[in-house]
Design a protein around this motif. Structure first.
Motif, PDB file in Angstrom:
ATOM      1  N   ASP A 120      -5.473   8.666   7.431  1.00 46.90           N
ATOM      2  CA  ASP A 120      -6.601   9.193   8.053  1.00 46.90           C
ATOM      3  C   ASP A 120      -6.560  10.664   8.304  1.00 46.90           C
ATOM      4  N   LEU A 121      -5.643  11.585   7.554  1.00 41.21           N
ATOM      5  CA  LEU A 121      -5.788  12.963   7.851  1.00 41.21           C
ATOM      6  C   LEU A 121      -6.989  13.555   7.233  1.00 41.21           C
ATOM      7  N   ASP A 122      -7.234  14.853   7.797  1.00 43.09           N
ATOM      8  CA  ASP A 122      -8.287  15.746   7.040  1.00 43.09           C
ATOM      9  C   ASP A 122      -7.555  16.411   5.945  1.00 43.09           C
ATOM     10  N   PRO A 123      -8.155  17.045   4.912  1.00 43.15           N
ATOM     11  CA  PRO A 123      -7.448  17.596   3.947  1.00 43.15           C
ATOM     12  C   PRO A 123      -6.520  18.870   4.214  1.00 43.15           C
ATOM     13  N   ALA A 124      -6.836  19.319   5.242  1.00 44.69           N
ATOM     14  CA  ALA A 124      -5.796  20.454   5.597  1.00 44.69           C
ATOM     15  C   ALA A 124      -4.284  19.975   6.183  1.00 44.69           C
ATOM     16  N   ALA A 125      -4.652  18.865   7.075  1.00 42.07           N
ATOM     17  CA  ALA A 125      -3.450  18.051   7.745  1.00 42.07           C
ATOM     18  C   ALA A 125      -2.630  17.418   6.547  1.00 42.07           C
ATOM     19  N   TYR A 126      -3.635  16.886   5.390  1.00 40.72           N
ATOM     20  CA  TYR A 126      -3.006  16.183   4.556  1.00 40.72           C
ATOM     21  C   TYR A 126      -2.140  16.967   3.583  1.00 40.72           C
ATOM     22  N   ARG A 127      -2.375  18.401   3.425  1.00 38.89           N
ATOM     23  CA  ARG A 127      -1.800  19.132   2.565  1.00 38.89           C
ATOM     24  C   ARG A 127      -0.504  19.685   3.139  1.00 38.89           C
ATOM     25  N   LEU A 128      -0.581  19.680   4.597  1.00 37.68           N
ATOM     26  CA  LEU A 128       0.759  20.158   5.492  1.00 37.68           C
ATOM     27  C   LEU A 128       1.635  19.034   5.339  1.00 37.68           C
ATOM     28  N   ALA A 129       1.155  17.908   5.241  1.00 31.05           N
ATOM     29  CA  ALA A 129       2.085  16.772   5.358  1.00 31.05           C
ATOM     30  C   ALA A 129       2.885  16.362   4.130  1.00 31.05           C
ATOM     31  N   MET A 130       2.047  16.674   2.855  1.00 28.69           N
ATOM     32  CA  MET A 130       2.504  16.685   1.751  1.00 28.69           C
ATOM     33  C   MET A 130       3.594  17.809   1.361  1.00 28.69           C
ATOM     34  N   ALA A 131       3.362  18.682   2.086  1.00 31.79           N
ATOM     35  CA  ALA A 131       4.361  19.881   1.964  1.00 31.79           C
ATOM     36  C   ALA A 131       5.347  19.963   2.725  1.00 31.79           C
ATOM     37  N   ASN A 132       5.508  19.121   3.705  1.00 31.80           N
ATOM     38  CA  ASN A 132       6.506  19.065   4.745  1.00 31.80           C
ATOM     39  C   ASN A 132       6.818  17.859   5.243  1.00 31.80           C
ATOM     40  N   ARG A 133       8.213  17.254   4.917  1.00 31.60           N
ATOM     41  CA  ARG A 133       8.357  15.854   5.412  1.00 31.60           C
ATOM     42  C   ARG A 133       8.053  15.694   7.048  1.00 31.60           C
ATOM     43  N   ASP A 134       8.607  16.617   7.570  1.00 34.95           N
ATOM     44  CA  ASP A 134       8.541  16.460   9.045  1.00 34.95           C
ATOM     45  C   ASP A 134       6.922  16.211   9.665  1.00 34.95           C
ATOM     46  N   ARG A 156       0.907  -1.260   0.078  1.00 35.01           N
ATOM     47  CA  ARG A 156       0.133   0.098   0.017  1.00 35.01           C
ATOM     48  C   ARG A 156       0.841   1.295  -0.089  1.00 35.01           C
ATOM     49  N   LEU A 157       1.769   1.493   0.954  1.00 35.25           N
ATOM     50  CA  LEU A 157       2.743   2.460   0.909  1.00 35.25           C
ATOM     51  C   LEU A 157       3.374   2.914  -0.444  1.00 35.25           C
ATOM     52  N   LEU A 158       4.182   1.626  -0.833  1.00 35.94           N
ATOM     53  CA  LEU A 158       4.683   1.762  -2.101  1.00 35.94           C
ATOM     54  C   LEU A 158       3.877   2.613  -3.104  1.00 35.94           C
ATOM     55  N   ALA A 159       2.665   1.984  -3.326  1.00 38.06           N
ATOM     56  CA  ALA A 159       1.806   2.694  -4.514  1.00 38.06           C
ATOM     57  C   ALA A 159       1.488   3.979  -4.012  1.00 38.06           C
ATOM     58  N   ILE A 160       1.443   4.443  -3.049  1.00 32.05           N
ATOM     59  CA  ILE A 160       1.086   5.864  -2.552  1.00 32.05           C
ATOM     60  C   ILE A 160       2.181   6.700  -2.786  1.00 32.05           C
ATOM     61  N   GLY A 161       3.703   6.145  -2.517  1.00 28.24           N
ATOM     62  CA  GLY A 161       4.703   6.796  -2.621  1.00 28.24           C
ATOM     63  C   GLY A 161       5.119   7.020  -4.409  1.00 28.24           C
ATOM     64  N   VAL A 162       4.852   5.818  -5.256  1.00 26.41           N
ATOM     65  CA  VAL A 162       4.744   6.026  -6.512  1.00 26.41           C
ATOM     66  C   VAL A 162       3.678   7.091  -7.338  1.00 26.41           C
ATOM     67  N   GLU A 163       2.685   7.199  -6.571  1.00 28.12           N
ATOM     68  CA  GLU A 163       1.614   8.006  -7.083  1.00 28.12           C
ATOM     69  C   GLU A 163       1.996   9.587  -6.745  1.00 28.12           C
ATOM     70  N   THR A 164       2.571   9.856  -5.565  1.00 23.64           N
ATOM     71  CA  THR A 164       2.631  10.944  -4.980  1.00 23.64           C
ATOM     72  C   THR A 164       4.083  11.527  -5.019  1.00 23.64           C
ATOM     73  N   GLY A 165       5.095  10.820  -5.306  1.00 28.51           N
ATOM     74  CA  GLY A 165       6.553  10.846  -4.939  1.00 28.51           C
ATOM     75  C   GLY A 165       6.942  11.285  -3.856  1.00 28.51           C
ATOM     76  N   GLN A 166       6.317  10.944  -2.627  1.00 28.50           N
ATOM     77  CA  GLN A 166       6.581  11.369  -1.414  1.00 28.50           C
ATOM     78  C   GLN A 166       6.373  10.020  -0.439  1.00 28.50           C
ATOM     79  N   MET A 167       6.990   9.846   0.409  1.00 26.26           N
ATOM     80  CA  MET A 167       6.811   8.799   1.225  1.00 26.26           C
ATOM     81  C   MET A 167       5.813   9.145   2.442  1.00 26.26           C
ATOM     82  N   MET A 168       4.905   9.168   2.290  1.00 29.01           N
ATOM     83  CA  MET A 168       3.284   9.552   3.033  1.00 29.01           C
ATOM     84  C   MET A 168       3.263   8.395   3.923  1.00 29.01           C
ATOM     85  N   THR A 169       3.408   8.060   5.294  1.00 30.11           N
ATOM     86  CA  THR A 169       3.143   7.108   5.933  1.00 30.11           C
ATOM     87  C   THR A 169       2.118   7.474   6.963  1.00 30.11           C
ATOM     88  N   MET A 170       1.313   8.254   6.849  1.00 28.05           N
ATOM     89  CA  MET A 170       0.219   8.654   7.977  1.00 28.05           C
ATOM     90  C   MET A 170      -1.186   8.602   7.300  1.00 28.05           C
TER      91      MET A 170
END
Length: 331
Positions: free
Chosen positions: A279-293, A263-277
């Motif tokens: 059930d984030l709401d849209p605002a938290a998701y945007r923050l996470a995608m913009a900031n690795r931390d 699952r995580l590999l598919a997300i990484g290929v789609e987004t280009g980022q190692m997103m591992t969190m």
């Protein structure tokens, strides 16, 4: 070190921009001059990734194998034909919410999702023009081909696209038999192997090993593509102590880790980022995608409170690599 999602994205980029085209090859640095001479003038016929290795096929059964290692990167310039399912026209790979909600493109200054340079983080000086249709080069005074910048091991050039390889651990030519032998030594890759068969292979190997699960996940002969980031995050998501011997990890947990990696590999290929969190709401998701931390549970959070229990995240060295984990959630 680039992890599996990046290598698959690189292969897809080569498939769209180089396969089916005659390639001019050179080695500005000089360390791959003989190999470049053999490649030059041949048509690229295939591009594939397996784990952290990429293979480019050329006419006459000649293959180029590239392993970026810790410091390698591909820099692209010219007309870049992007995959509309994973890329946006703003010069960066696009992102899509893993739960299906489309969001506007988010720029990430960490370098994970940059179209112009994929691999070790770097400031690229080459120019990228993204297009779904071929346009003329040289507009706005652009120099073509672009000037060589730094130590370029290999430059691959078509009439419209340039790819420069810097700092790889491996850049070698192989025969089809040698490619097959290389791949045979690698563990299953969810994007290459049948996921169900890969799960059985992975589970069987892990369950008979006395080696710690943290080391096994980084062993490319056990499973393909997992690096330091995904290792830490997979273990936290499984709430598993990283020092547990593989053979002592319950079978259902081993299988859970494999399915999570799929699952995580598919997300990484789609987004280009190692997103591992999750059930984030849209605002938290945007923050996470913009900031690795903001997109990881434990990675690079040494001394910070665990996002679940508040315990300080531990950082230790294991086989010369950094290991992050929560001593309470993963007790």
């Amino acid at each position: 070190m680039p992890e599996g999602h990046s290598v698959h994205r690189i292969a897809r980029q080569f498939d769209r921009n180089f396969v089916g085209r005659t390639v001019s090859a050179s080695s500005p640095q000089g360390r791959f001059a003989e190999g470049a001479a053999l490649l030059s003038g041949r048509e690229a016929t295939a591009a594939r990734a397996v784990g952290k290795q990429m293979f480019l096929a050329f006419e006459d059964d000649l293959w180029l194998r590239v392993h970026l290692g810790l410091y390698g990167a591909w820099d692209f310039a010219g007309e870049i034909l992007v995959d509309p399912t994973i890329a946006s026209a703003n010069g960066r790979m696009g992102q899509t919410n893993q739960r299906g909600t489309d969001l506007a493109p988010i720029l990430d200054d960490a370098g994970e999702n940059s179209l112009s340079s994929i691999g070790a983080p770097r400031r690229t000086r080459v120019h990228v023009r993204m297009s779904e249709q071929t346009q003329g080069l040289g507009e706005d005074g652009d120099e073509w081909p672009p000037p060589v910048v730094g130590q370029v091991r290999l430059r691959l050039l078509t009439e419209t696209t340039c790819a420069d390889l810097r700092g790889p651990t491996a850049c070698v030519l192989q025969t089809p038999d040698e490619v097959a032998a290389t791949i045979a030594k690698l563990g299953p890759d969810p994007l290459v192997d049948d996921p169900a068969e890969g799960e059985e292979r992975f589970t069987a190997v892990v369950r008979r090993k006395p080696t710690s699960i943290a080391l096994l996940l980084m062993d490319q002969s056990v499973v393909g593509g997992i690096g330091n980031v995904y290792r830490a995050e997979l273990l936290f998501r499984a709430r598993l102590n990283p020092h547990t011997p593989g053979r002592e990890v319950p079978e259902e947990i081993v299988r859970q880790i494999w399915r999570d990696w799929v699952r995580l590999l598919a997300i990484g290929v789609e987004t280009g980022q190692m997103m591992t969190m999750d059930d984030l709401d849209p605002a938290a998701y945007r923050l996470a995608m913009a900031n690795r931390d903001d997109r990881h549970w434990v990675y690079r959070r040494a001394g910070l409170p665990c996002r679940v229990c508040g315990t300080a995240i531990v950082l230790e060295e294991l086989a010369a690599r950094k290991l992050y984990w929560c001593p309470r959630c993963q007790a």
